[in-house]
Write a protein that holds these residues in place. Structure first.
Motif: not given
Length: 592
Positions: A340-346
């Protein structure tokens, strides 16, 4: 009205007599792409009879027929026959060459040599050169009109195609040329013979104007699904239908399904180069791709998978714009790649690309996201993807805010980058694609003056929310640029009019300033909902949330006075910050 309509081969039609192109018909207008398309269509359906469409004629006396519909196709086939005849002569097959001459000319009942195809208005390059002169005279001739040049170009394309096949295939030259000849002569049309000119036009209009014609999406679907055995195509049919539903349900930007098909195909590297494939050429490009695979069925399944993956990504744009927290990607991303943190940045980076609400960067966005989500692991890192998206935002935000129109230059820049990303074989290739895109973006970037002028035009009123995402993005990014923001990152935010819009007509020019950037700020939703409308009443609360770098607003709060002139000064401060947030020149990092 008397007419008959039968399917006949082009060879049979030519030998029925003479076909006349009336005065009202346009000159020959097929361009090189049209002629090449005909060549490829016939070449790759060599084992089948290729259907060329309809041909409508009416009597013109004796064995003569006026052509109402089909003159461009008939002319092109006859030019191909001339090129084939010349090739027979070059290899010494004079008997076969003489046999083809009968398709260009015939002897009438008076013993005169007449052309199979004639124009009432002229007997120019087609008759005087292509249908009569020896080959060397054709090549020495200088076509004068656009029509002459188009006819000569078609002759050259067919000659080149014949010679290429002679060099590629292992059969004897005569066998190869015979096969090419038969492709053209055995191609079929629905040949409609009508009793008179008026009724011929009625038939022509009925064939061309009635009903809903197939668009490129319909044509590609038919082409793709028909390439898969009917007993095995149910999954692909379901995926295709689901893809179309996803596209049509999107609210982010109302992209027609036909245009979406164009953006998808131009997000891939399945073509021989990185040039933009026009909508009307996608069907042939997809066909060439499917033929290049192990089997056409394999190519068809790959295309449907690609189309569906991209449609799923496109639908997520709605969710990103509504709440860019990354959570909505979980159903789409393979489980072993989800964080989730990865896709929050994206998502935060993607949001900036979507707020201009421009379709221009779609092919690059599709290429990046599809390859990141479904491509080879590690080829595109999260950091590289976010940096790519940031570059897209800088170019597109400046471009859209400056109200620049779509141009071939910016479309090609996005297409080149999409192609480079999709064809990348390593992380270094992706990094190189990013550097090239940044250089292209820097060459395209609107000036600071143009960008500022566009920002001045942005407005947000509750009754006119069309710029809400652009305004919000501008204020959020400037808040980040100033630093030490007091705005919490994980709370719902709203836009606050510092001078209240309540009770003021938004149609009055004297109230326009209330909706502009200088009079707007971001506040948590729960704070905004409880504020009084008057500036003096809300000032103490605004002080708690206003950025310390927002000097003009802070001074106004301390002084207890806010007006149009003050908002304009704050606007200028915001504009100066904006040209740093979205710089005219993006920094290019060179990695090892």
């Amino acid at each position: 009205m008397d007419f008959d309509a039968v399917q006949r081969t082009v060879g049979e039609i030519i030998l029925t007599g003479e076909h006349i192109v009336p005065r009202y018909q346009r000159p020959y207008a097929w361009d090189e792409e049209n002629a090449l398309d005909l060549w490829n269509d016939l070449k790759y359906s060599a084992n089948d009879v290729h259907f060329l469409g309809n041909m409508v004629v009416h009597p013109s006396g004796g064995d003569r027929w006026d052509v109402v519909d089909g003159q461009q196709r008939l002319t092109t086939v006859l030019i191909a026959i001339r090129a084939i005849k010349d090739t027979y002569e070059q290899i010494g097959a004079s008997g076969r060459a003489q046999g083809l001459l009968n398709y260009l000319q015939r002897v009438d009942l008076s013993g005169n040599q007449v052309f199979r195809l004639q124009h009432r208005t002229e007997s120019g390059f087609l008759q005087l050169k292509l249908f009569t002169e020896p080959e060397h005279a054709i090549r020495e001739a200088k076509p004068r009109s656009d029509s002459d040049r188009a006819q000569y170009a078609a002759y050259e394309i067919f000659t080149k195609g014949i010679n290429q096949e002679l060099s590629e295939r292992s059969e004897s030259d005569v066998e190869i040329i015979d096969a090419i000849r038969d492709r053209f002569l055995r191609a079929s049309v629905v040949y409609v013979r009508v009793d008179d000119r008026q009724n011929a036009f009625r038939i022509f209009e009925t064939l061309n104007d009635r009903g809903k014609s197939l668009n490129q999406v319909d044509l590609v679907k038919n082409q793709v699904i028909s390439s898969i055995p009917s007993t095995a195509a149910k999954d692909e049919e379901r995926l295709w239908e689901d893809s179309v539903n996803l596209i049509e349900a999107s609210n982010w930007s109302k992209v027609r399904t036909e245009d979406f098909l164009g953006y998808v195909w131009n997000s891939t590297s399945y073509q021989p180069d990185n040039e933009i494939v026009a909508i009307n050429r996608i069907r042939r490009s997809v066909d060439a791709f499917m033929r290049s695979m192990g089997t056409q069925a394999e190519g068809a399944r790959e295309f449907v998978r690609l189309f569906h993956q991209t449609a799923e990504i496109f639908k997520e744009f709605d969710n990103c714009l509504a709440s860019p927290n990354g959570k909505h990607w979980v159903e789409l991303v393979p489980a072993d790649r989800w964080r989730n943190d990865r896709y929050a940045d994206i998502d935060r980076a993607l949001y900036g690309c979507l707020v201009p609400q421009s379709n221009l960067p779609l092919n690059l966005l599709f290429s990046l996201l599809r390859n990141y989500i479904h491509g080879s692991g590690g080829l595109i890192s999260k950091a590289c993807l976010v940096e790519f998206l940031s570059a897209v935002e800088t170019l597109q935000f400046r471009w859209s805010i400056s109200q620049r129109p779509s141009t071939s230059t910016i479309r090609r820049a996005y297409r080149r980058a999409a192609y480079a990303v999709d064809s990348a074989g390593s992380a270094n290739d992706v990094a190189a694609a990013l550097r090239v895109f940044k250089r292209d973006a820097n060459s395209l970037m609107p000036t600071d003056a143009q960008f500022k002028e566009g920002l001045k035009k942005l407005t947000y009123f509750t009754q006119r929310p069309q710029d809400v995402h652009r305004v919000r993005r501008a204020l959020e990014r400037i808040e980040e640029y100033w630093g030490a923001s007091k705005i919490p990152a994980n709370q719902p935010m709203t836009l606050e009019h510092i001078e209240s819009q309540g009770g003021k007509s938004i149609n009055s020019r004297q109230n326009f300033w209330i909706g502009k950037l200088g009079n707007l700020m971001i506040l948590p939703m729960k704070v905004n909902s409880s504020l009084p409308s008057e500036f003096l009443g809300k000032a103490p609360t605004l002080r708690d949330w206003a950025n310390d770098k927002d000097h003009i607003l802070q001074a106004a709060i301390s002084g207890g006075q806010w007006d149009n002139a003050t908002a304009n000064r704050r606007m200028e401060m915001i504009l100066e910050a904006a040209i740093s947030v979205w710089p005219k020149e993006i920094a290019i990092k060179y990695r090892d």
